[in-house]
Design a protein around this motif. Structure first.
Motif, short mmCIF file in Angstrom:
data_model
loop_
_atom_site.label_atom_id
_atom_site.label_comp_id
_atom_site.label_asym_id
_atom_site.label_seq_id
_atom_site.Cartn_x
_atom_site.Cartn_y
_atom_site.Cartn_z
N GLY A 145 0.81 -1.21 0.00
CA GLY A 145 0.00 0.00 0.00
C GLY A 145 0.84 1.27 0.00
N SER A 146 0.16 2.40 0.09
CA SER A 146 0.82 3.71 0.04
C SER A 146 0.33 4.60 1.17
CB SER A 146 0.53 4.40 -1.30
OG SER A 146 1.03 3.65 -2.38
N LEU A 147 1.19 5.52 1.56
CA LEU A 147 0.84 6.57 2.50
C LEU A 147 1.57 7.83 2.10
CD1 LEU A 147 1.04 4.95 6.08
CD2 LEU A 147 -1.01 5.81 4.95
N ARG A 148 1.01 8.97 2.46
CA ARG A 148 1.67 10.23 2.23
C ARG A 148 1.78 10.97 3.56
NH1 ARG A 148 -0.51 15.74 -0.63
NH2 ARG A 148 1.43 16.40 -1.67
N LEU A 149 3.01 11.19 3.98
CA LEU A 149 3.26 11.94 5.19
C LEU A 149 3.43 13.42 4.88
CD1 LEU A 149 5.82 9.63 7.01
CD2 LEU A 149 3.34 9.49 6.98
N SER A 150 3.00 14.24 5.82
CA SER A 150 3.18 15.69 5.69
C SER A 150 3.90 16.22 6.92
CB SER A 150 1.83 16.38 5.54
OG SER A 150 1.16 15.96 4.38
N CYS A 151 4.65 17.28 6.73
CA CYS A 151 5.33 17.94 7.84
C CYS A 151 5.15 19.45 7.68
CB CYS A 151 6.82 17.59 7.83
SG CYS A 151 7.82 18.54 9.01
N LEU A 152 4.38 20.01 8.57
CA LEU A 152 4.16 21.45 8.57
C LEU A 152 5.24 22.10 9.42
CD1 LEU A 152 2.52 23.99 8.00
CD2 LEU A 152 1.15 23.44 10.03
N ALA A 153 6.03 22.99 8.80
CA ALA A 153 7.11 23.68 9.50
C ALA A 153 6.61 25.04 9.97
CB ALA A 153 8.32 23.83 8.58
N SER A 154 5.97 25.04 11.12
CA SER A 154 5.42 26.26 11.67
C SER A 154 6.54 27.11 12.28
CB SER A 154 4.39 25.91 12.74
OG SER A 154 3.93 27.06 13.41
N GLY A 155 6.54 28.40 11.95
CA GLY A 155 7.58 29.28 12.46
C GLY A 155 8.79 29.39 11.56
N ARG B 168 10.94 3.75 -4.16
CA ARG B 168 9.61 3.56 -3.57
C ARG B 168 9.08 4.83 -2.91
NH1 ARG B 168 9.01 0.19 0.59
NH2 ARG B 168 11.15 0.47 1.37
N PHE B 169 9.97 5.61 -2.32
CA PHE B 169 9.57 6.83 -1.62
C PHE B 169 9.98 8.06 -2.44
CE2 PHE B 169 9.69 5.14 3.04
CZ PHE B 169 8.90 4.06 2.66
N ALA B 170 9.22 9.14 -2.25
CA ALA B 170 9.56 10.40 -2.92
C ALA B 170 9.32 11.56 -1.97
CB ALA B 170 8.71 10.57 -4.17
N ILE B 171 10.33 12.39 -1.83
CA ILE B 171 10.22 13.58 -0.97
C ILE B 171 9.94 14.80 -1.84
CG2 ILE B 171 12.70 14.08 -1.02
CD1 ILE B 171 12.45 14.95 1.95
N SER B 172 9.12 15.69 -1.34
CA SER B 172 8.82 16.93 -2.05
C SER B 172 8.49 17.99 -1.02
CB SER B 172 7.66 16.72 -3.03
OG SER B 172 6.49 16.35 -2.34
N ARG B 173 8.33 19.22 -1.49
CA ARG B 173 7.98 20.30 -0.57
C ARG B 173 7.20 21.38 -1.31
NH1 ARG B 173 13.40 22.27 1.95
NH2 ARG B 173 12.02 23.81 2.99
N ASN B 174 6.39 22.07 -0.54
CA ASN B 174 5.65 23.23 -1.02
C ASN B 174 6.02 24.37 -0.08
OD1 ASN B 174 3.71 25.25 -1.41
ND2 ASN B 174 2.22 23.77 -2.16
N ASN B 175 6.94 25.22 -0.52
CA ASN B 175 7.45 26.27 0.37
C ASN B 175 6.38 27.31 0.67
OD1 ASN B 175 9.97 25.06 0.57
ND2 ASN B 175 10.78 26.16 -1.21
N GLN C 30 5.98 10.80 0.05
CA GLN C 30 5.10 9.83 -0.57
C GLN C 30 5.75 8.46 -0.48
OE1 GLN C 30 1.97 10.23 -2.00
NE2 GLN C 30 2.00 7.99 -2.15
N MET C 31 5.05 7.53 0.13
CA MET C 31 5.60 6.20 0.35
C MET C 31 4.74 5.19 -0.40
SD MET C 31 6.51 6.43 4.40
CE MET C 31 4.80 6.39 4.90
#
Length: 121
Positions: free
Chosen positions: A16-26, A67-74, A82-83
């Motif tokens: 299966g797949s999952l998408r992790l997010s990391c919000l960089a507050s501050g 298998r995994f892909a890292i990305s960012r939305n500045n 993305q896993m």
């Protein structure tokens, strides 16, 4: 105050797949490199993927390449992982980290609390 807030973990079956997010507050006005790490029970922390501010330079740990892909939305101050084709051995707590030098590779100045990913048969 800087906070890295991970989300998107959960329970998924093998393949299966999952998408992790990391919000960089501050860190909305900062140019920083980011990375995902993981720690499985009884194992040391492992580098998963890294990305520079521009998004043009990405790196991956050998166990996740292809298998995994890292990305960012500045604009949204968010880093994604993305896993795909998940395996049981991907089960771990996944952490987001920020490197304020911008170069990537650490040392990492800020860490999130982590999000649990569990892959079942």
């Amino acid at each position: 105050q800087v906070q890295l807030i991970e989300s998107g973990g959960g329970l998924v079956q093998v393949g299966g797949s999952l998408r992790l997010s990391c919000l960089a507050s501050g860190l909305e006005d900062a140019n920083f490199a980011a990375a995902w790490f993981r720690r499985a029970p009884g194992r040391e922390r492992e580098f998963v993927a890294g990305i520079r501010w521009s998004g043009a330079n990405k790196s991956y740990g050998n166990s996740v390449k292809g298998r995994f892909a890292i990305s960012r939305n500045n604009a949204r101050s968010t880093i994604y992982l993305q896993m795909n084709n998940l395996k049981v051995e991907d089960t771990a707590i996944y952490y987001c980290a920020a490197d304020m030098s911008g170069r990537g590779g650490g040392p990492y100045n800020y860490w999130g609390q982590g999000t649990q990913v569990t892959v079942s048969l």
